[in-house]
Scaffold this motif. Structure first.
Motif, PDB file in Angstrom:
ATOM      1  N   ASP A 107       0.857  -1.140  -0.129  1.00 58.21           N
ATOM      2  CA  ASP A 107       0.009  -0.021   0.214  1.00 58.21           C
ATOM      3  C   ASP A 107       1.142   1.317  -0.072  1.00 58.21           C
ATOM      4  O   ASP A 107       1.913   1.341   0.619  1.00 58.21           O
ATOM      5  N   PRO A 108       0.452   2.371  -0.605  1.00 59.58           N
ATOM      6  CA  PRO A 108       1.235   3.594  -0.633  1.00 59.58           C
ATOM      7  C   PRO A 108       1.608   4.050   0.487  1.00 59.58           C
ATOM      8  O   PRO A 108       2.845   4.519   0.924  1.00 59.58           O
ATOM      9  N   ASP A 109       0.865   3.921   1.604  1.00 53.79           N
ATOM     10  CA  ASP A 109       0.909   4.263   2.899  1.00 53.79           C
ATOM     11  C   ASP A 109       1.455   3.403   3.713  1.00 53.79           C
ATOM     12  O   ASP A 109       1.339   3.575   5.070  1.00 53.79           O
ATOM     13  N   VAL A 110       1.951   2.246   3.488  1.00 55.05           N
ATOM     14  CA  VAL A 110       2.353   1.017   4.270  1.00 55.05           C
ATOM     15  C   VAL A 110       3.404   1.663   5.283  1.00 55.05           C
ATOM     16  O   VAL A 110       4.164   2.646   5.228  1.00 55.05           O
ATOM     17  N   VAL A 111       3.061   1.118   6.451  1.00 51.11           N
ATOM     18  CA  VAL A 111       3.950   1.215   7.762  1.00 51.11           C
ATOM     19  C   VAL A 111       4.835  -0.026   8.081  1.00 51.11           C
ATOM     20  O   VAL A 111       4.274  -1.123   8.093  1.00 51.11           O
ATOM     21  N   HIS A 168       8.007   4.366   6.717  1.00 51.34           N
ATOM     22  CA  HIS A 168       6.857   4.777   6.362  1.00 51.34           C
ATOM     23  C   HIS A 168       6.972   4.555   4.771  1.00 51.34           C
ATOM     24  O   HIS A 168       7.898   5.368   3.990  1.00 51.34           O
ATOM     25  N   GLY A 169       5.898   4.399   4.147  1.00 50.63           N
ATOM     26  CA  GLY A 169       5.722   4.513   2.582  1.00 50.63           C
ATOM     27  C   GLY A 169       6.074   3.185   1.743  1.00 50.63           C
ATOM     28  O   GLY A 169       7.024   2.692   2.133  1.00 50.63           O
ATOM     29  N   ALA A 170       5.555   3.121   0.548  1.00 48.82           N
ATOM     30  CA  ALA A 170       5.853   1.848  -0.100  1.00 48.82           C
ATOM     31  C   ALA A 170       7.488   1.961  -0.584  1.00 48.82           C
ATOM     32  O   ALA A 170       8.150   0.873  -0.742  1.00 48.82           O
ATOM     33  N   GLN A 224      10.012   3.423   0.781  1.00 46.40           N
ATOM     34  CA  GLN A 224      11.244   3.333   1.662  1.00 46.40           C
ATOM     35  C   GLN A 224      11.037   1.870   2.105  1.00 46.40           C
ATOM     36  O   GLN A 224      12.083   1.230   2.333  1.00 46.40           O
ATOM     37  N   VAL A 240      -0.372  -3.411   4.223  1.00 50.29           N
ATOM     38  CA  VAL A 240      -0.747  -2.063   4.739  1.00 50.29           C
ATOM     39  C   VAL A 240       0.020  -1.847   5.995  1.00 50.29           C
ATOM     40  O   VAL A 240       0.443  -0.741   6.336  1.00 50.29           O
ATOM     41  N   GLU A 241       0.726  -3.155   6.535  1.00 54.83           N
ATOM     42  CA  GLU A 241       1.406  -2.932   7.901  1.00 54.83           C
ATOM     43  C   GLU A 241       2.456  -4.146   7.746  1.00 54.83           C
ATOM     44  O   GLU A 241       1.895  -5.306   7.627  1.00 54.83           O
TER      45      GLU A 241
END
Length: 300
Positions: free
Chosen positions: A202-206, A223-225, A227, A275-276
Motif C-alpha cells: 500500500d502507498p502508505d504502508v508502515v 513509512h511509505g511503499a 522506503q 498495509v503494515e
C-alpha cells in the motif's frame, strides 16, 4: 488415597482444563508468551491456596485473578519501560502451516497488529477491552479487577474499542489470498525486484522494525511503499532462508539460516496490498520463543 489428596488432584485437573483459555486471556493482555505463563502460574498458586473451597465458578474466578495479575504486570511494565512503544512488537506465536491446537487457541483472532494497538492503551483500558470484547466477561465482573464502577469500566472498554477501530478496517480474512501476497513479497525480495515489492505494498504502508532493547538505533518505523521496498531489498541475502509460516494464525515469514532464527515478519493485508509490516529481529527473543522444524534450508 486420602480425601485431601483426591481433592488436590481434582483441583489440579480442573485448573488444567482452564489453562489454555487462561493463557489466551493473558497473552492478549500482555503480548508476551513468557509473562502470560507467569500470570497463569500465579493464578494456579492462588487457587491452590484457596483449595477451591467456596468458589461457585472456578473458571470465572480464575479469569478475574489472571486479569488482576496482568493489570499489575502492565502497570509495572509501563513504569519501567524505556524503549519507545512504536518500535516494540509483541511476541509472535510461530507455527508451521498446520498450527497445533494449543497454539491455535493463542493465535485465533489476535494478530500482531492488534496487539501493537493494545500496547498503546492504558493498562485498565486494555484489561477491560480484552476481558469484555474478546472473552465476553460482563462489566460487573471486570469492575473489581480494574477498581472502577461497572459504568466506568464500560467507558474504559469503549475508549479502547474506539482506538482499535480507529486503526482502520480489519485485515483480509481470506488466508489463501494473504498467503499469495506474502509469497509475492518474498519472491520480489529474493529477486531484488524493487518494482515488484512496491506493487504489493500500500502507498502508505508502515513497517515497524523491533531489533530488541539492545539495538535502539536499529529499531525504527519506516513509512511509505518506496522506503519499505528499499528496506526489503536489503533482505535479499537472507531471503533464500525465509519460509512462509503462520504468525499468529496468518501467513508470515520466518528467516532461520542453519536453524538460527534471524527474523519474523508479520503482514497485515487489506484489499490485496500490505498495509503494515511488523518485523522482529531480536535474535535472543526469537530463540526463547522456539522454532518450528524444517526452516533451516535455503529454498531455490
Amino acid at each position: 488415597m486420602h480425601e485431601a489428596d483426591h481433592d488436590a488432584e481434582a483441583l489440579a485437573a480442573r485448573f488444567e482444563r482452564d489453562r489454555p483459555r487462561l493463557r489466551a486471556v493473558a497473552y492478549r493482555m500482555l503480548g508476551s508468551l513468557s509473562e502470560a505463563e507467569d500470570a497463569v502460574q500465579e493464578a494456579w498458586i492462588r487457587l491452590h491456596r484457596t483449595g477451591g473451597r467456596e468458589l461457585r465458578d472456578v473458571s470465572a474466578w480464575l479469569t478475574t485473578v489472571v486479569g488482576r495479575v496482568c493489570l499489575d504486570m502492565l502497570r509495572s511494565r509501563a513504569a519501567r519501560r524505556e524503549e519507545p512503544l512504536d518500535v516494540h512488537v509483541p511476541d509472535p506465536v510461530i507455527t508451521g502451516e498446520t498450527a497445533p491446537e494449543e497454539h491455535a487457541v493463542l493465535a485465533d483472532s489476535v494478530g500482531l497488529a492488534l496487539l501493537v494497538v493494545l500496547d498503546r492503551l492504558a493498562p485498565p483500558e486494555r484489561v477491560a477491552f480484552v476481558l469484555h470484547d474478546l472473552f465476553a466477561v460482563p462489566f460487573d465482573a471486570i469492575a473489581p479487577v480494574v477498581d472502577r464502577t461497572p459504568a466506568a469500566t464500560r467507558q474504559l472498554a469503549s475508549r479502547a474499542r474506539k482506538r482499535v477501530r480507529g486503526e482502520g478496517p480489519a485485515p483480509e480474512t481470506d488466508l489463501a489470498r494473504r498467503r499469495q501476497v506474502v509469497e509475492a513479497f518474498l519472491a520480489a525480495a529474493r529477486a531484488g525486484d524493487l518494482d515488484g515489492l512496491v506493487a504489493v505494498l500500500d502507498p502508505d504502508v508502515v513497517m515497524r522494525v523491533d531489533a530488541g532493547p539492545e539495538a535502539a538505533g536499529v529499531s525504527r518505523l519506516v513509512h511509505g511503499a518506496g522506503q519499505v521496498a528499499g528496506e526489503a531489498v536489503q533482505f535479499r541475502a537472507a531471503a533464500p532462508f525465509a519460509r512462509v509460516v503462520l504468525v499468529n494464525g496468518a501467513p508470515g515469514l520466518m528467516t532461520a539460516p542453519h536453524g538460527d532464527p534471524l527474523s519474523v515478519i508479520d503482514f497485515t493485508v487489506r484489499d490485496g496490498l500490505v498495509v503494515e509490516i511488523n518485523l522482529i529481529a531480536d535474535r535472543a527473543r526469537l530463540r526463547d520463543l522456539g522454532l518450528p522444524g524444517g526452516l533451516d534450508a535455503p529454498q531455490a
